[in-house]
Design a protein around this motif. Structure first.
Motif, short mmCIF file in Angstrom:
data_model
loop_
_atom_site.label_atom_id
_atom_site.label_comp_id
_atom_site.label_asym_id
_atom_site.label_seq_id
_atom_site.Cartn_x
_atom_site.Cartn_y
_atom_site.Cartn_z
N GLU A 41 0.85 -1.24 -0.06
CA GLU A 41 -0.19 0.02 -0.10
C GLU A 41 0.83 1.31 0.11
O GLU A 41 0.83 2.25 -0.82
CB GLU A 41 -0.92 -0.18 1.34
N SER A 44 2.75 1.55 -3.39
CA SER A 44 1.83 1.80 -4.56
C SER A 44 1.29 3.19 -4.37
O SER A 44 1.00 4.08 -5.32
CB SER A 44 0.74 0.83 -4.74
N THR A 45 0.99 3.61 -3.49
CA THR A 45 0.65 5.12 -3.17
C THR A 45 1.60 6.12 -3.78
O THR A 45 1.28 7.08 -4.16
CB THR A 45 0.31 5.40 -1.52
N VAL A 62 -4.92 -3.41 -7.33
CA VAL A 62 -5.53 -2.04 -6.87
C VAL A 62 -6.55 -2.65 -5.67
O VAL A 62 -6.88 -1.77 -4.75
CB VAL A 62 -6.68 -1.44 -7.98
N THR A 63 -7.20 -3.59 -5.80
CA THR A 63 -8.12 -4.18 -4.80
C THR A 63 -7.40 -4.71 -3.28
O THR A 63 -7.96 -4.07 -2.25
CB THR A 63 -8.73 -5.40 -5.21
N ARG A 65 -4.90 -2.90 -2.34
CA ARG A 65 -4.27 -1.69 -1.83
C ARG A 65 -5.62 -1.09 -1.26
O ARG A 65 -5.50 -0.57 -0.24
CB ARG A 65 -3.99 -0.76 -3.17
N LYS A 66 -6.72 -1.24 -1.84
CA LYS A 66 -8.10 -0.71 -1.37
C LYS A 66 -8.64 -1.45 0.04
O LYS A 66 -9.02 -0.75 0.99
CB LYS A 66 -9.35 -0.67 -2.28
N LYS A 67 -8.17 -2.66 0.14
CA LYS A 67 -8.66 -3.39 1.35
C LYS A 67 -7.69 -2.90 2.52
O LYS A 67 -8.15 -2.81 3.59
CB LYS A 67 -8.24 -4.85 1.04
N GLN A 69 -6.40 0.13 2.48
CA GLN A 69 -6.64 1.41 3.07
C GLN A 69 -8.26 1.45 3.77
O GLN A 69 -8.53 2.38 4.68
CB GLN A 69 -6.90 2.10 1.67
N ALA A 70 -8.62 0.22 3.75
CA ALA A 70 -10.29 0.32 4.25
C ALA A 70 -10.07 -0.34 5.86
O ALA A 70 -11.05 -0.17 6.70
CB ALA A 70 -11.13 -0.88 3.68
N ALA A 75 -7.57 3.81 7.65
CA ALA A 75 -8.48 4.59 7.02
C ALA A 75 -8.40 5.94 7.85
O ALA A 75 -8.50 7.14 7.34
CB ALA A 75 -9.92 3.92 6.79
#
Length: 86
Positions: A41, A44-45, A62-63, A65-67, A69-70, A75
């Motif tokens: 994460e 990639s950011t 991407v998924t 990364r979002k997981k 971040q969630a 978050a």
């Protein structure tokens, strides 16, 4: 210029390898989030600042990364952290 070349020429191959390693798994290592996922994460950011389309053909990355971040604590930090260029 060297960093741009790295992202343009070497990055896609490295990302393909990482994507293949992730495969259909939920996390990079094991059955729950690990430092490997946190590191992805963060990297990639940063990389997306320099090349916003870098992950366009890697939806699984991407998924992931979002997981990360969630995750509630992550978050919350993303909302509160200082805004910088990187």
């Amino acid at each position: 210029q060297m960093f741009n070349e790295l992202l343009t020429y070497d990055g896609p191959h490295l990302l393909q390898d990482l994507d293949a390693y992730l495969g259909e798994k939920e996390w990079l290592v094991g059955n729950s989030v690990t430092w490997a996922d946190f590191y992805w994460e963060i990297c990639s950011t940063t990389l997306l600042v320099f090349k916003p389309d870098l992950l366009d053909i890697h939806p699984r990355l991407v998924t992931l990364r979002k997981k990360v971040q969630a995750i509630p604590a992550i978050a919350d930090w993303i909302q509160r952290r200082p805004q910088t260029k990187l």
